[in-house]
Write a protein that holds these residues in place. Structure first.
Motif, PDB file in Angstrom:
ATOM      1  N   VAL A  17       0.960  -1.092  -0.069  1.00  0.00           N
ATOM      2  CA  VAL A  17      -0.085   0.085  -0.197  1.00  0.00           C
ATOM      3  C   VAL A  17       1.022   1.436   0.012  1.00  0.00           C
ATOM      4  N   GLY A  18       1.004   1.745  -1.146  1.00  0.00           N
ATOM      5  CA  GLY A  18       1.934   3.064  -1.391  1.00  0.00           C
ATOM      6  C   GLY A  18       3.194   2.701  -2.163  1.00  0.00           C
ATOM      7  N   GLY A  19       3.554   3.304  -3.267  1.00  0.00           N
ATOM      8  CA  GLY A  19       4.341   3.066  -3.939  1.00  0.00           C
ATOM      9  C   GLY A  19       5.383   4.144  -3.905  1.00  0.00           C
ATOM     10  N   GLY A  20       5.745   4.724  -3.015  1.00  0.00           N
ATOM     11  CA  GLY A  20       6.926   5.664  -2.725  1.00  0.00           C
ATOM     12  C   GLY A  20       8.080   4.830  -2.703  1.00  0.00           C
ATOM     13  N   GLY A  52       6.846   8.949  -4.736  1.00  0.00           N
ATOM     14  CA  GLY A  52       6.416   9.265  -3.254  1.00  0.00           C
ATOM     15  C   GLY A  52       6.705  11.087  -3.204  1.00  0.00           C
ATOM     16  N   LEU A  53       6.901  11.205  -1.848  1.00  0.00           N
ATOM     17  CA  LEU A  53       7.086  12.590  -1.286  1.00  0.00           C
ATOM     18  C   LEU A  53       8.354  13.249  -2.107  1.00  0.00           C
ATOM     19  N   ARG A  95      18.656  14.292  -6.604  1.00  0.00           N
ATOM     20  CA  ARG A  95      17.434  13.522  -5.844  1.00  0.00           C
ATOM     21  C   ARG A  95      16.674  13.074  -7.269  1.00  0.00           C
ATOM     22  N   PHE A 116      -6.395   4.113  -4.313  1.00  0.00           N
ATOM     23  CA  PHE A 116      -6.034   4.358  -2.978  1.00  0.00           C
ATOM     24  C   PHE A 116      -6.522   3.077  -2.488  1.00  0.00           C
ATOM     25  N   MET A 147       2.580   3.911   3.680  1.00  0.00           N
ATOM     26  CA  MET A 147       1.767   4.950   3.042  1.00  0.00           C
ATOM     27  C   MET A 147       2.647   6.511   3.541  1.00  0.00           C
ATOM     28  N   LEU A 149       4.402   9.598   5.242  1.00  0.00           N
ATOM     29  CA  LEU A 149       3.863  10.654   6.331  1.00  0.00           C
ATOM     30  C   LEU A 149       2.621  10.914   6.220  1.00  0.00           C
ATOM     31  N   TRP A 172       5.029  20.157  -1.452  1.00  0.00           N
ATOM     32  CA  TRP A 172       5.406  18.760  -2.252  1.00  0.00           C
ATOM     33  C   TRP A 172       3.862  18.354  -2.804  1.00  0.00           C
ATOM     34  N   ASP A 194      15.354  23.363  -0.234  1.00  0.00           N
ATOM     35  CA  ASP A 194      14.946  22.824  -1.622  1.00  0.00           C
ATOM     36  C   ASP A 194      14.301  24.047  -2.231  1.00  0.00           C
ATOM     37  N   ASP A 355      -5.226   9.917   6.463  1.00  0.00           N
ATOM     38  CA  ASP A 355      -5.647   9.469   5.204  1.00  0.00           C
ATOM     39  C   ASP A 355      -6.735   8.284   5.749  1.00  0.00           C
ATOM     40  N   THR A 411      13.059   7.190   8.735  1.00  0.00           N
ATOM     41  CA  THR A 411      12.763   7.821   7.243  1.00  0.00           C
ATOM     42  C   THR A 411      13.684   7.986   6.220  1.00  0.00           C
ATOM     43  N   ILE A 413      16.838   6.475   3.513  1.00  0.00           N
ATOM     44  CA  ILE A 413      16.822   5.461   2.650  1.00  0.00           C
ATOM     45  C   ILE A 413      17.713   4.009   3.414  1.00  0.00           C
ATOM     46  N   ILE A 416      15.149   2.418   5.757  1.00  0.00           N
ATOM     47  CA  ILE A 416      13.924   1.752   4.799  1.00  0.00           C
ATOM     48  C   ILE A 416      14.247   0.495   4.139  1.00  0.00           C
TER      49      ILE A 416
END
Ligand SMILES: Cc1cc2nc3c(=O)[nH]c(=O)nc-3n(C[C@H](O)[C@H](O)[C@H](O)COP(=O)(O)OP(=O)(O)OC[C@H]3O[C@@H](n4cnc5c(N)ncnc54)[C@H](O)[C@@H]3O)c2cc1C
Length: 434
Positions: A17-20, A52-53, A95, A116, A147, A149, A172, A194, A355, A411, A413, A416
């Motif tokens: 669930v979520g493809g970031g 993702g974000l 990035r 979703f 999912m 943040l 973002w 940024d 969400d 958070t 890489i 993760i």
């Protein structure tokens, strides 16, 4: 195309669930562990997986804040990103390249469903029934939640202020920054860097005025690699000890902070709830500035813009906002005023998700919020989602920022990737033992 090392032909059907970055790492890890790509579904409304974000940016000025040599997508091939990018181990890549790299490791047979997930229900047959925003339903042997943040944070002074095109609440959200000469930024951390660089690069006449409580900018990486200290858990297993460890490092604070990485999760778990709360409240902002550092080249660029007067950084507390037709003005508690055409909020995102899926999982008591209402209730030793009474699900996992309450630093890489590969091992361990 990447060749997958198939360890077993697991027939398990897995929903991510979520493809970031977290979901994409999970898919890569599952495939390498032997789950067949055709049995993996990634539910992600965005067009491109891996973005993702963080990795949706197209701006070349936005750099990764972790060195190339630490960003491999594959746990047992630590040099993989370095080889793919042909960049030195101690460098900080753009990035925007990172999601391209991650997607290169995704099998084309994985199903990307642009939906979703709104509901998950464990079923009697040890499967989980997923409901999508379209109303369609599908059953899975296992689900991995990634999912990310919650929503962009809104500061107190804006609560009750009507929405206005002059206020950019979520920098973002995928939309370009509006054109304007002077941009006000609320927040002076990584997001501010940024956004400021993007705005300044558009026109030599542009300028940025930033305001935060401390006025402190993020720290930067050294120009050459450092050797982190190697503390043990007993050196930092209370807040008092952690503070004295960090204070004792003096000028070598980078070595001290980076040295905590391998034991951070264990350290956080030994802290009492009061210690965790106090750490975030009193030491948090300094910690994040030092832990998540900007690339040296980015630091140089920011310095040059400050010298040129194009970035002005203020410290203080905003007491009032005035939104006009063509301008927005912030009044500070000392009575001074900052004005620009637009105000961009650069204070990060909520760790508390709002969400529909999260709200539903909490309402149906399939889980609860994590400590300090950060992320979800997760057993970080197994990656499995926990119910409010502490019972563990057997086939619903969570990773990335969703573990922030339990693991704190969850958070970046390297963390993760480690979590994704552990979930994949756990999902395939029965088959692999045969
Ligand atoms: C601007 C920024 C820069 C960063 N830079 C770095 C860096 O340089 N190095 C580093 O190590 N870390 C960096 N990070 C931290 C880290 O890499 C990110 O936090 C990471 O991207 C987290 O990925 P994620 O997949 O968990 O979450 P996200 O990127 O937020 O992705 C979550 C995805 O889930 C989808 N989704 C949400 N709910 C549902 C649902 N119910 N159904 C289906 N899909 C859903 C969303 O559409 C979204 O695409 C950065 C973070 C940010 C925000």
């Amino acid at each position: 195309m990447w060749q997958y090392r198939v360890v077993s032909n697991s027939g398990k059907k897995v929903l991510i669930v979520g493809g970031g970055a977290s979901g994409t790492f999970t898919a890569i890890a599952l495939t390498r562990a032997g789950i067949e790509p055709v049995n993996i579904v990634i539910a992600e409304p965005r067009e491109l997986l891996g973005e993702g974000l963080a990795y949706q940016t197209r701006d070349e000025l936005h750099r990764l804040n972790v060195p190339t040599g630490r960003l491999s997508a594959i746990e047992d091939l630590p040099d993989d990103f370095m080889e793919w990018s042909s960049a030195p181990s101690y460098s900080f890549m753009e990035r925007r390249t990172y999601s391209t790299y991650l997607r290169g490791h995704l099998s084309g047979e994985i199903r990307h469903l642009r939906e979703f997930v709104t509901e998950l229900k464990p079923e009697a047959n040890e499967k989980v029934l997923a409901t999508y925003s379209s109303g369609l339903q599908e059953s899975f042997d296992a689900v991995v939640l990634s999912m990310g943040l919650g929503e962009a944070r809104i500061p107190e002074f804006l609560k009750g202020v009507p929405d206005s095109p002059r206020i950019i609440k979520d920098v973002w959200d995928g939309k370009p920054l509006p054109e304007g000469r002077t941009l006000l930024c609320f927040g002076t951390g990584l997001t501010f860097i940024d956004i400021a660089l993007t705005h300044l690069a558009r026109d030599p006449r542009n300028m940025v005025i930033a305001i935060s409580g401390s006025g402190n900018l993020p720290e930067r990486h050294e120009r050459s690699q450092i050797a982190p200290f190697t503390p043990t858990l007993s050196d930092v297993d209370t807040l008092e000890k952690l503070r004295s460890y960090l204070a004792g490092a003096g000028e070598s604070w980078r070595e001290a902070v980076d040295g905590l990485r391998p034991i951070m999760e264990a350290m956080w778990r030994t802290f009492t709830p009061e210690e965790r709360e106090e750490f975030l409240r009193t030491d948090g902002s300094n910690w994040f500035r030092r832990r998540h550092r900007i690339a040296p080249e980015v630091g140089d660029r920011v310095d040059a813009e400050i010298r040129a007067g194009r970035i002005v950084v203020k410290s203080g507390k905003v007491s009032k906002v005035l939104v006009g037709e063509e301008e927005i003005a912030l009044t500070l508690e000392d009575g001074s005023t900052l004005a620009g055409e637009y105000l961009a909020l650069c204070i990060g995102r909520d760790y508390e998700l709002s969400d529909p899926l999260t709200l539903n999982l909490v309402a149906t008591e399939e889980t609860s919020r994590g400590p300090l209402r950060m992320g979800l209730h997760v057993d970080v030793s197994t990656g499995l989602l926990l119910k409010p009474n502490g019972d563990s699900h057997t086939n619903i996992f969570a990773l990335g920022p969703l573990r922030s309450g339990e693991a704190f630093e969850s958070t970046a890489i390297p963390e993760i990737r480690k979590q994704a590969f552990a979930i994949a091992r756990s999902l395939t361990s029965v088959e692999n033992q045969g």
